[in-house]
Design an enzyme around this catalytic site. Sequence first.
Site, PDB file in Angstrom:
ATOM      1  N   CYS A 236      52.335 -58.112 -45.999  1.00 34.90           N
ATOM      2  CA  CYS A 236      52.053 -57.957 -47.435  1.00 34.90           C
ATOM      3  C   CYS A 236      50.557 -57.908 -47.659  1.00 34.90           C
ATOM      4  CB  CYS A 236      52.680 -59.102 -48.210  1.00 34.90           C
ATOM      5  SG  CYS A 236      52.242 -60.719 -47.575  1.00 34.90           S
TER       6      CYS A 236
HETATM    7  P1  NAD Z   1      63.120 -55.954 -49.551  1.00 31.55           P
HETATM    8  O1  NAD Z   1      62.758 -56.169 -50.972  1.00 31.55           O
HETATM    9  O2  NAD Z   1      63.792 -54.714 -49.159  1.00 31.55           O
HETATM   10  O3  NAD Z   1      64.076 -57.160 -49.038  1.00 31.55           O
HETATM   11  C1  NAD Z   1      63.723 -58.506 -49.122  1.00 31.55           C
HETATM   12  C2  NAD Z   1      64.970 -59.367 -49.142  1.00 31.55           C
HETATM   13  O4  NAD Z   1      65.685 -59.105 -50.335  1.00 31.55           O
HETATM   14  C3  NAD Z   1      65.929 -59.098 -47.989  1.00 31.55           C
HETATM   15  O5  NAD Z   1      66.498 -60.319 -47.585  1.00 31.55           O
HETATM   16  C4  NAD Z   1      66.971 -58.215 -48.634  1.00 31.55           C
HETATM   17  O6  NAD Z   1      68.240 -58.298 -48.008  1.00 31.55           O
HETATM   18  C5  NAD Z   1      67.032 -58.784 -50.036  1.00 31.55           C
HETATM   19  N1  NAD Z   1      67.515 -57.845 -51.043  1.00 31.55           N
HETATM   20  C6  NAD Z   1      67.403 -56.499 -51.079  1.00 31.55           C
HETATM   21  N2  NAD Z   1      67.981 -56.001 -52.185  1.00 31.55           N
HETATM   22  C7  NAD Z   1      68.489 -57.047 -52.868  1.00 31.55           C
HETATM   23  C8  NAD Z   1      69.191 -57.183 -54.085  1.00 31.55           C
HETATM   24  N3  NAD Z   1      69.530 -56.125 -54.847  1.00 31.55           N
HETATM   25  N4  NAD Z   1      69.537 -58.420 -54.483  1.00 31.55           N
HETATM   26  C9  NAD Z   1      69.226 -59.505 -53.767  1.00 31.55           C
HETATM   27  N5  NAD Z   1      68.555 -59.429 -52.614  1.00 31.55           N
HETATM   28  C10 NAD Z   1      68.176 -58.222 -52.155  1.00 31.55           C
HETATM   29  O7  NAD Z   1      61.777 -56.156 -48.742  1.00 31.55           O
HETATM   30  P2  NAD Z   1      61.532 -56.008 -47.164  1.00 31.55           P
HETATM   31  O8  NAD Z   1      61.512 -54.574 -46.808  1.00 31.55           O
HETATM   32  O9  NAD Z   1      62.406 -56.939 -46.411  1.00 31.55           O
HETATM   33  O10 NAD Z   1      60.065 -56.603 -47.060  1.00 31.55           O
HETATM   34  C11 NAD Z   1      58.905 -55.886 -47.297  1.00 31.55           C
HETATM   35  C12 NAD Z   1      58.272 -56.312 -48.594  1.00 31.55           C
HETATM   36  O11 NAD Z   1      58.050 -57.717 -48.618  1.00 31.55           O
HETATM   37  C13 NAD Z   1      56.902 -55.693 -48.777  1.00 31.55           C
HETATM   38  O12 NAD Z   1      56.775 -55.257 -50.104  1.00 31.55           O
HETATM   39  C14 NAD Z   1      55.965 -56.842 -48.493  1.00 31.55           C
HETATM   40  O13 NAD Z   1      54.692 -56.693 -49.069  1.00 31.55           O
HETATM   41  C15 NAD Z   1      56.735 -57.985 -49.065  1.00 31.55           C
HETATM   42  N6  NAD Z   1      56.243 -59.269 -48.558  1.00 31.55           N
HETATM   43  C16 NAD Z   1      55.541 -60.082 -49.401  1.00 31.55           C
HETATM   44  C17 NAD Z   1      55.026 -61.281 -48.949  1.00 31.55           C
HETATM   45  C18 NAD Z   1      54.243 -62.180 -49.884  1.00 31.55           C
HETATM   46  O14 NAD Z   1      54.047 -63.343 -49.566  1.00 31.55           O
HETATM   47  N7  NAD Z   1      53.777 -61.701 -51.026  1.00 31.55           N
HETATM   48  C19 NAD Z   1      55.237 -61.678 -47.626  1.00 31.55           C
HETATM   49  C20 NAD Z   1      55.976 -60.830 -46.791  1.00 31.55           C
HETATM   50  C21 NAD Z   1      56.484 -59.632 -47.256  1.00 31.55           C
END
Ligand code: NAD
Length: 427
Positions: A236
């Site tokens: 992130c």
């Molecule tokens: P994502 O949003 O696709 O998924 C994150 C989680 O949400 C997963 O467990 C997924 O199964 C779940 N999810 C997906 N759709 C959902 C829904 N409709 N309802 C409930 N849960 C749902 O993200 P990703 O691809 O796993 O991760 C990448 C993103 O995470 C990037 O944008 C990155 O910047 C961010 N990130 C942020 C931080 C921070 O601390 N700010 C840290 C790490 C990653």
Amino acid sequence: MAAAREAQAEWAERTPVERGNVVRAIAELLRERREVASELVSEETGKPLALALGETDAAVEMGFFVAGEGRRSYGRTTTASMPHRTVLTLRRPVGVAALLISFNTPLPNVAWKAFPSIFCGNGSVLKPSEHAPASAWWLGRLCLEAGLPPGVLNVLQGLGPEAGMPLVDDPLVDLVSFTGSATTGRVIAEAAGRRLAKTVLELGGKNALVVCDDADLDRAVEWVLAAAFSNAGQRCAAASRIVVMDAVYDDFRGRLAHATGALGDVGPVISEAAMDRILAAIEAARAGGATVLAGGTRVGDRGWYVAPTLVEGVAPDAPLSCDELFGPVAALYRVTGLDDAVAVVNDSPYGLTAAIHTASIHRAMRFAECVAAGVVVVNAGTHGSEPHMGFGGVKQSGTGWKEAGLESLDVYSETQYVNLVVDPALA
Ligand code: NAD
């Protein structure tokens, strides 16, 4: 959720010292088994073992930091306008917490949420990413072995909409703590908002690293490589916008393009879909007039490897400038001076981290004052926060909460003000 609710009541009755001791025992056991944990992470994500080992150690450190709160969780006492009244604060658990996380650094992602949630006396249901289910399951078992009562931490597997959303929607869940993309965060905030659940969102970034004309260019190149390309850019806090002052732009571009081309394997991205999305974004930028200075292609035909990619000539409003790619892609921008650099940095829907390379303390402090970012770094990468440092962004990078650091206690507990009348006869 029912298991978490049932276990939570008894768990919350334990003293903070006891709960901290259990978190410490988990961290110690994780440290003892760091190789097993890291091999699992490496297997489920494809990342190099050395990187996974570093992440496991970071998760252990988070455990030790949180455990220490057992004997250091200070509150406040304050004054009152009424005589003979003392006011103090207590930290109370929130209740049942749904912990939804990303795949990118699987064990720190669990540790950043589960350890403070456990310590604060909550029952938790952890929903790891479908791309990294194994290490979370393994860590859940480790918690039991280390003495965490069954039900205090539950690990639920599945896809987001079918396994994550029911947690967000359920009235049994008092706190929704989510780390993932802004797109998913928006869906979660809407659902949780309907029932006014406490909601903490840690979202994406489009982080900028500024190189001033007085910077040490060799060091700046090293930091860009680490910030933009380590973990295949799946951070992130990854630096994806490299903003360089005119006077050193050509020199810096040459050095960075050469170093990026020579970087070699930075590990795979998480899935074929992610690889295709990243390559398509590079192609779209190229079609829009951008120049690819290094990388820009898939590497090999086994696994989902994208070559570290550096582009220039991308318009500030082009998708590659605005959208988080979560891959090893960085774009160069030319600016005239500090004000121009700040304008470019702030021209983003995100505000997670920002870095500046300069020899001037004045420029560095002015930059910190002017940029919209939760974390500012001077003369290093955009990443690298540690367990004791609150981490979180502004704008679409989050909802204003910080995780890790002492601030994580505010996420996983509620502050209660207690008004004590010393002697009712005197009041
Ligand atoms: P994502 O949003 O696709 O998924 C994150 C989680 O949400 C997963 O467990 C997924 O199964 C779940 N999810 C997906 N759709 C959902 C829904 N409709 N309802 C409930 N849960 C749902 O993200 P990703 O691809 O796993 O991760 C990448 C993103 O995470 C990037 O944008 C990155 O910047 C961010 N990130 C942020 C931080 C921070 O601390 N700010 C840290 C790490 C990653």
